[in-house]
Write an enzyme that holds these catalytic residues in place. Structure first.
Site, PDB file in Angstrom:
ATOM      1  N   ASP A  47      84.758 -65.618  36.477  1.00 15.91           N
ATOM      2  CA  ASP A  47      85.773 -65.428  35.372  1.00 15.91           C
ATOM      3  C   ASP A  47      85.350 -64.575  34.764  1.00 15.91           C
ATOM      4  O   ASP A  47      84.315 -63.712  34.678  1.00 15.91           O
ATOM      5  CB  ASP A  47      85.321 -66.448  34.614  1.00 15.91           C
ATOM      6  CG  ASP A  47      84.617 -68.098  34.100  1.00 15.91           C
ATOM      7  OD1 ASP A  47      84.716 -68.285  35.641  1.00 15.91           O
ATOM      8  OD2 ASP A  47      84.968 -68.820  33.709  1.00 15.91           O
ATOM      9  N   LYS A  81      90.870 -73.722  33.648  1.00 13.30           N
ATOM     10  CA  LYS A  81      89.895 -74.473  32.772  1.00 13.30           C
ATOM     11  C   LYS A  81      89.692 -73.614  31.576  1.00 13.30           C
ATOM     12  O   LYS A  81      90.910 -73.360  31.290  1.00 13.30           O
ATOM     13  CB  LYS A  81      88.739 -72.822  33.314  1.00 13.30           C
ATOM     14  CG  LYS A  81      87.661 -73.812  32.707  1.00 13.30           C
ATOM     15  CD  LYS A  81      86.457 -72.595  32.945  1.00 13.30           C
ATOM     16  CE  LYS A  81      85.429 -72.100  32.404  1.00 13.30           C
ATOM     17  NZ  LYS A  81      84.473 -71.256  32.820  1.00 13.30           N
ATOM     18  N   LYS A  83      92.960 -69.543  32.554  1.00 10.34           N
ATOM     19  CA  LYS A  83      91.734 -70.018  31.577  1.00 10.34           C
ATOM     20  C   LYS A  83      92.228 -70.129  30.007  1.00 10.34           C
ATOM     21  O   LYS A  83      92.566 -68.973  29.728  1.00 10.34           O
ATOM     22  CB  LYS A  83      90.103 -69.595  31.567  1.00 10.34           C
ATOM     23  CG  LYS A  83      88.911 -69.905  30.444  1.00 10.34           C
ATOM     24  CD  LYS A  83      88.026 -69.130  31.065  1.00 10.34           C
ATOM     25  CE  LYS A  83      86.809 -69.288  30.548  1.00 10.34           C
ATOM     26  NZ  LYS A  83      85.739 -68.699  30.965  1.00 10.34           N
TER      27      LYS A  83
END
Length: 246
Positions: free
Chosen positions: A106, A197, A168
């Site tokens: 991430d 996500k 995300k």
């Protein structure tokens, strides 16, 4: 309610718990993470069968060894929470995470670049990490609550062009609580091969259900155990064991 219906509802809970757990990345991010707490986190991931264990970089190699062959993915992050490390430093860190066994990364992009209209720098910051990670998927923390409408669209487009695998909505609850509207926004802009996500203030099973229904592929939360226990009525905890030693 009839006895049969009550029994049917009870039997469905473990099934839903398993379904949700397989889409949750159980997250532990702390500057006071101890070996004991790390061991507990690994045990929880194994007991509840979460999709991934999200852990700080210093614990990646140890986590990869502990979870080898289990099917639970090892995830970590680069330059959280600010995204202001040099782009070269981010790329180096990503490469080391992969070398140590991370299966997902991430990334906190430099939001300041985007807010300044420095789109080339923003994209290069992301692209360097994507290249360093190789075949390992990179998730970009977009920090949508900090952006205006146009910036949100550009952040998504630049990230996709840079080669990210996941969009995300945000890094976590400090930026804002994940909403179905944010996830639908990302899903509408992203091509089918780009996954989504959800992250930020996710503390209940209903939130997880709504975010998945809106188009999220996975959710990240530090409340993973509590969420699954909520669905299972506390009965899954009986099968969880004490901290494993690795």
């Amino acid at each position: 309610m009839s006895e049969n219906k009550t029994k049917s509802n009870a039997e469905s809970r473990p099934s839903e718990a398993s379904f949700l757990a397989a889409r949750i990345q159980s997250t532990i991010i702390s500057n006071t993470l101890t070996a004991e707490r790390w061991q507990e986190h690994i045990t929880e991931c194994l007991a509840y069968r979460f999709q991934a264990a999200m852990i700080p970089a210093a614990w990646v190699k140890k986590t990869a060894a502990a979870l080898e062959g289990t099917g639970i993915r090892v995830a970590s992050f680069v330059d959280f929470p600010y995204g202001t490390m040099t782009s070269a430093g981010k790329a180096y860190e990503a490469a080391r995470l992969v070398e140590d066994g991370a299966e997902e990364v991430d990334l906190m992009a430099n939001v300041g670049f985007l807010l300044s209209g420095m789109e080339r720098e923003y994209a290069d910051d992301i692209g360097g990490v994507v290249r360093a990670a190789g075949k390992i998927p990179v998730k970009i923390m977009l920090e949508l609550p900090l952006l205006n409408a146009q910036q949100k669209v550009r952040a998504v487009a630049l990230s996709i062009d840079a080669g990210i695998a996941y969009l995300k909505n945000a890094s976590g609850g400090a930026v804002g609580v994940a909403t179905p509207e944010q996830i639908r926004f990302l899903r509408e802009l992203a091509p089918p091969n780009i996954r989504i996500k959800a992250s930020g203030g996710i503390k209940t099973a209903q939130q997880v259900r709504e975010l998945l229904a809106a188009g999220a592929d996975v959710v990240g939360t530090s409340s993973a155990v509590q969420i699954i226990e909520e669905v299972a009525g506390g009965r899954l905890r009986e099968s969880a064991v004490g901290p494993a030693q690795y």
